[in-house]
Design a protein around this motif. Structure first.
Motif, short mmCIF file in Angstrom:
data_model
loop_
_atom_site.label_atom_id
_atom_site.label_comp_id
_atom_site.label_asym_id
_atom_site.label_seq_id
_atom_site.Cartn_x
_atom_site.Cartn_y
_atom_site.Cartn_z
N VAL A 44 0.84 -1.21 0.00
CA VAL A 44 0.00 0.00 0.00
C VAL A 44 0.87 1.25 0.00
O VAL A 44 0.65 2.19 -0.77
CB VAL A 44 -0.96 -0.01 1.21
N GLY A 45 1.87 1.28 0.89
CA GLY A 45 2.75 2.45 0.95
C GLY A 45 3.49 2.67 -0.35
O GLY A 45 3.64 3.81 -0.82
N LEU A 46 3.96 1.57 -0.97
CA LEU A 46 4.67 1.67 -2.25
C LEU A 46 3.75 2.23 -3.34
O LEU A 46 4.17 3.08 -4.13
CB LEU A 46 5.21 0.30 -2.65
N ALA A 47 2.51 1.77 -3.37
CA ALA A 47 1.57 2.29 -4.37
C ALA A 47 1.39 3.80 -4.19
O ALA A 47 1.40 4.56 -5.16
CB ALA A 47 0.22 1.58 -4.25
N GLN A 48 1.26 4.22 -2.94
CA GLN A 48 1.12 5.66 -2.67
C GLN A 48 2.39 6.41 -3.05
O GLN A 48 2.34 7.54 -3.57
CB GLN A 48 0.76 5.88 -1.20
N GLY A 49 3.54 5.80 -2.80
CA GLY A 49 4.80 6.42 -3.18
C GLY A 49 4.96 6.54 -4.68
O GLY A 49 5.47 7.55 -5.19
N LEU A 50 4.53 5.52 -5.41
CA LEU A 50 4.58 5.57 -6.87
C LEU A 50 3.72 6.72 -7.41
O LEU A 50 4.11 7.41 -8.36
CB LEU A 50 4.13 4.24 -7.46
N ALA A 85 9.82 3.59 -4.13
CA ALA A 85 9.14 3.70 -5.41
C ALA A 85 10.13 3.92 -6.55
O ALA A 85 10.01 3.32 -7.63
CB ALA A 85 8.13 4.85 -5.36
N LYS A 86 11.13 4.75 -6.33
CA LYS A 86 12.10 5.06 -7.39
C LYS A 86 12.91 3.82 -7.78
O LYS A 86 13.14 3.56 -8.96
CB LYS A 86 13.01 6.19 -6.95
N VAL A 87 13.33 3.03 -6.78
CA VAL A 87 14.14 1.86 -7.13
C VAL A 87 13.29 0.75 -7.74
O VAL A 87 13.76 -0.03 -8.57
CB VAL A 87 14.94 1.34 -5.91
N VAL A 88 12.00 0.68 -7.38
CA VAL A 88 11.12 -0.29 -8.02
C VAL A 88 10.92 0.06 -9.49
O VAL A 88 10.94 -0.83 -10.36
CB VAL A 88 9.76 -0.37 -7.27
#
Length: 571
Positions: free
Chosen positions: A86-92, A436-439
């Motif tokens: 969830v946090g990653l989605a928000q970060g993206l 998010a940036k590294v993903v």
């Protein structure tokens, strides 16, 4: 030196954060990812089902990058895969991408037990969290009803003469609750009119084959066919008897028709999330539905999904079973790691569910972290062996120290994996920007997706390859009963199915006491069962239970409601 998270004030409870959230109207959430409102079936103001026709309507759009979130071998407390997803989605979204989530729905058993729900945590949650954790749109109840309808019709078939010659029955009943007293029961204890007396039992709904069928079905027609192939038992000459022969598959499909549509919700920062199906990760496939992924893969530019427990469990099934059934190729894998998990794998501490962490685990000790990093190295290698790029996500806790994070960073980078510290629980999407940036970078790397086994391998070869290549075992040891079952399934034409291994999630091995990355051990397979409708054969290793029990002090004791309808105590 302590991590930056250590200086923060304590966060409000998850439910307090969720109840303070301002939700976007669900048609607006759908519009963010180009889903026409005509495909929505609203359930109140905050949830909608998405009609399957939306898949065809979006067919010409390019596929999103496909990213799975997994983890190192967890402690009993869990290491935050859903929260990280969830946090990653928000970060993206913060960095200008168009993310979509596809996650499992929580079972009521863990919600009222110890583990809790599956809405995420802190400022990285799916909302409304009460709706998500309590019934949602009733999909689990539909699955429970469909499963138990088949059980009732099997019992009726026995009562009225057993024309099909059922001798060995393998279909019990389910309910979506933890209840140890139902694991083994005797049914038909009354007069002859009350049915045939026999021993049976209950599993939890998340362990039902019908749950997995819902997760793996690609269409309504595929669902109907899979239900018909369910094997409820065998005759004396070991011929399978199916739900189609019992005459129940059509009625089951009718019960499940609406439940097959994925549920659209949102994160605290309004990122769209498809919540659908919830098979357990240690005894089933541990992944959300292919249907949700087929909608989500066309709805954004990065589709994030979560696989239950660690890379040897849910991620292995994601790669070997789900991706192949869906015809989708993964772009990257996020490996969630916590400092407490690595300290646990040092073998120096014991973490118990419902108990505070040992005091020593809260002290700064990069040495303890390094001692547990073999588990991290093994999970990075598991992902690499599938030909997928790993990204290590350090789910930061207030009790972490920068020196401990540095150990993880050095280990991951030495193995060629990207790594980022994420504070998404405390900071929401802002705290996941580095991750998010590294993903995004990892998604641009070339993928050479390579499953562990070929479908043409024998069932024993498939089990052996998972045990040796994924778990790190020296081999497998089949009990006489397991060997006999494998031979029978191959003779009956089921030898080309994929395999699952039901084992503890607390170790790479079958033994929860073996921490780190154990070597020099053999995987004992005590029993093998067939899930013909779901489309796999599964081996049972160790002391695995398909119906959990409640603890002495379950979460249910702390959950209540005010006269105005406000829920308290739900995390």
């Amino acid at each position: 030196m302590a991590s930056v998270t250590s200086n923060r004030k304590p966060l409000p409870s998850d439910i307090e954060i969720a109840q303070d959230a301002e939700l976007a109207p669900i048609p607006e959430v759908a519009a963010m990812v180009g889903i026409d409102e005509k495909f929505l079936v609203p359930y109140g103001r905050s949830v909608a089902k998405v009609e399957l026709e939306a898949i065809d309507a979006m067919a010409d759009r390019p596929d999103a990058k496909y990213v799975v979130v997994t983890a190192v071998t967890p402690t009993p407390l869990g290491e935050g895969k859903t929260t990280t997803a969830v946090g990653l989605a928000q970060g993206l979204a913060k960095i200008g991408r168009k993310p979509v989530l596809a996650l499992r729905q929580p079972s009521l058993g863990p919600v009222f037990g110890i583990k809790g729900g599956a809405a995420g945590g802190g400022y990285s949650q799916i909302v409304p969290m009460e709706t998500l954790n309590l019934h949602l749109t009733g999909d689990f109840h539909a699955i429970t009803a469909a499963h138990n309808l088949l059980a009732a019709m099997v019992a009726s078939h026995l009562h009225f003469g057993n024309e099909l010659g059922l001798d060995e029955i393998q279909w019990g009943r389910v309910m979506d609750m933890n209840d140890r007293s139902l694991r083994h029961i005797i049914e038909g204890c009354g007069p002859k009119t009350d049915g045939v007396t026999r021993q049976t039992g209950f599993d939890i709904t998340a362990a039902s084959e019908v749950m997995v069928i819902m997760a793996l079905a690609t269409s309504l027609a595929d669902l109907r066919q899979r239900l018909g192939r369910i094997v409820v038992g065998f005759t004396k000459d070991k011929q399978p008897v199916t739900a189609e022969q019992i005459g129940c598959a059509g009625a089951m499909a009718v019960l499940l028709k609406d439940a097959l549509m994925p549920n659209l919700m949102q994160t605290l920062e309004h990122t769209p999330a498809f919540i659908h199906t919830g098979p357990f990760g240690n005894i089933a496939t541990g992944n959300s539905s292919i249907i949700a992924d087929r909608v989500g893969i066309k709805a954004g530019d990065i589709l994030l999904t979560e696989a239950g427990f660690a890379a040897d469990m849910g991620a292995e099934r994601f790669f070997n079973v789900k991706c192949r059934a869906a015809g989708l190729t993964p772009s990257a894998a996020v490996l969630v790691v916590t400092i407490r998990a690595l300290k646990s794998h040092s073998g120096r501490y014991e973490v118990k569910a419902g108990k505070p962490l040992p005091e020593g685990m809260l002290q700064e000790s990069p040495e303890d972290v390094e001692a547990g990093c073999d588990n991290l190295r093994k999970h990075i290698q598991i992902i690499r062996d599938f030909g997928v790029q790993p990204v290590v996500a350090i789910n930061a806790f207030p009790t972490d120290f920068d020196s401990e994070h540095q150990v993880v960073r050095e280990v991951a980078e030495k193995m060629g994996a990207r790594v980022a510290v994420s504070t998404h629980v405390a900071d929401g999407g802002e705290g996941a920007i580095e991750l998010a940036k590294v993903v995004v970078e990892a998604c641009e790397d070339e993928t050479h997706f390579t499953p562990t086994y070929a479908f043409e391998d024998s069932l024993e070869e498939k089990l052996t390859k998972i045990a040796t290549k994924v778990y790190g075992a020296d081999g497998i040891e089949l009990s006489p009963a397991a060997a006999k079952s494998l031979k029978m399934y191959e003779q009956q034409g089921f030898g080309n199915l994929p395999v699952l291994i039901a084992k503890t999630q607390m170790s790479l091995s079958h033994d929860p006491s073996l921490k780190g990355a154990p070597t020099g051990w053999t995987l004992p397979v005590r029993e093998v069962r067939l899930a013909a409708g779901a489309g796999y054969v599964y081996a049972i290793c160790g002391n695995m239970m398909t119906m959990p029990g409640l603890s002495k002090s379950p979460a249910a004791m702390r959950i209540d409601i005010d006269a105005d309808g406000t829920v308290h105590g739900l995390f």
